[in-house]
Scaffold this active site. Structure first.
Site, mmCIF file in Angstrom:
data_model
loop_
_atom_site.group_PDB
_atom_site.id
_atom_site.type_symbol
_atom_site.label_atom_id
_atom_site.label_comp_id
_atom_site.label_asym_id
_atom_site.label_seq_id
_atom_site.Cartn_x
_atom_site.Cartn_y
_atom_site.Cartn_z
ATOM 1 N N GLU A 1 3.675 -11.431 -12.723
ATOM 2 C CA GLU A 1 2.986 -12.648 -12.279
ATOM 3 C C GLU A 1 3.603 -13.875 -12.946
ATOM 4 O OE1 GLU A 1 1.570 -9.944 -13.528
ATOM 5 O OE2 GLU A 1 -0.089 -9.294 -12.230
ATOM 6 N N ASP B 1 -7.462 -2.367 -3.058
ATOM 7 C CA ASP B 1 -8.595 -1.743 -3.756
ATOM 8 C C ASP B 1 -9.428 -2.716 -4.593
ATOM 9 O OD1 ASP B 1 -6.487 -2.038 -5.517
ATOM 10 O OD2 ASP B 1 -6.662 -0.046 -6.411
ATOM 11 N N THR C 1 0.841 -1.205 0.000
ATOM 12 C CA THR C 1 0.000 0.000 0.000
ATOM 13 C C THR C 1 0.871 1.248 0.000
ATOM 14 O OG1 THR C 1 -1.928 1.055 1.055
ATOM 15 C CG2 THR C 1 -0.248 0.143 2.526
#
Ligand SMILES: *[C@@H]1O[C@H](CO)[C@@H](O)[C@H](O)[C@H]1NC(C)=O
Length: 256
Positions: free
Chosen positions: A206, A121, A20
């Site tokens: 990823e 989020d 964050t």
């Protein structure tokens, strides 16, 4: 009559890893995120701030949540000029933060745990946490609102991931979103702790990471009814317009 909830002592812990950073909507996003994850049993929340120091805002939100957790921080370096002959190189937000969390979880040594990268989020069904809890090595499921599509998903044939419903760089070995997979903590204890690299291009993180965990997409464990259910939505909080704020005297004692 209430059903007595019995927590299975062998149930793996879920480590939820949340990078964050300080922004106007951070408290709103984290409040909404906490209202989801506070329903998840047996979890440990690792929050890593992109900052030179831990903030009071995150300390407070974590304490108020009542969720067992660890507050970490590390600042993403500023991008330096690209030098002649150098490969494209960019410091990606989230790389150092997730790496720090992986090293921390590895050091904690829990051999019966699941690790999930969950940004603050997105929108998460509670079912996705039940599904990931079954993970033996790496689980995977669809994510909505990514890659310019309604959803991206692995296509499962006879229980194995054979193809991907993805249009952005489908040649990636694992063309899938950060929120689409979870892995077993045993994969952190096979030698070197798997890490993300700034040298990988944005959108290739990823795939680069999963290549360290598995030999082939067929090793993935499809969840969410063989990847036919949407359990995670890649939602974004809108940019808040505060352009009239400067016309008023500031109210420093009101926390947003
Ligand atoms: C997934 O597909 C496999 C193979 O076709 C099948 O055996 C299994 O029951 C399916 N699982 C679910 C949850 O639908």
């Amino acid at each position: 009559m209430h059903l007595q909830q019995v927590v299975d002592p062998n149930m793996p812990t879920i480590f939820v890893v949340t990078p964050t950073y300080t922004r106007l909507t951070q408290r709103a996003d984290i409040t909404r995120f906490v209202n989801t994850i506070k329903h998840v049993e047996k979890m440990h929340w690792i929050v890593i701030e992109d900052s030179e120091h831990p903030t009071e805002a995150v300390r407070e939100l974590m304490a108020e949540s009542g969720i067992p957790g660890t507050q970490l921080y590390t600042k993403t370096p500023e991008n330096s000029e690209k030098k002649d002959g150098m490969e494209r190189f960019q410091y990606h937000r989230g790389v150092d933060q997730r790496n720090l969390a992986l090293n921390k979880i590895a050091a904690m040594g829990d051999k019966n745990a699941i690790v999930y990268f969950a940004d603050d989020d997105n929108t998460y069904s509670l079912e996705v946490f039940d599904e990931m809890r079954k993970t033996e090595r790496v689980s995977v499921w669809p994510v909505a609102f990514v890659g310019g599509q309604k959803y991206e998903r692995p296509i499962v044939v006879d229980g194995k991931v054979k193809k991907w419903h993805v249009s952005w760089h489908p040649e990636r070995t694992y063309p899938t979103d950060m929120a689409s997979f979870a892995f077993h903590s045993s994969l952190l204890h096979t030698g070197r702790v798997p890490q993300f690299s700034h040298e990988w291009r944005q959108g290739f993180l990823e795939s680069g990471f999963l290549e360290q965990l598995l030999d082939s997409p067929e090793d993935l464990e499809p969840r969410g009814d063989n990847c036919t259910k949407i359990l995670v939505w890649h939602t974004r909080t809108m940019d808040v317009n505060i352009k009239r704020e400067a016309k008023l005297r500031a109210e420093p004692f009101i926390k947003v």
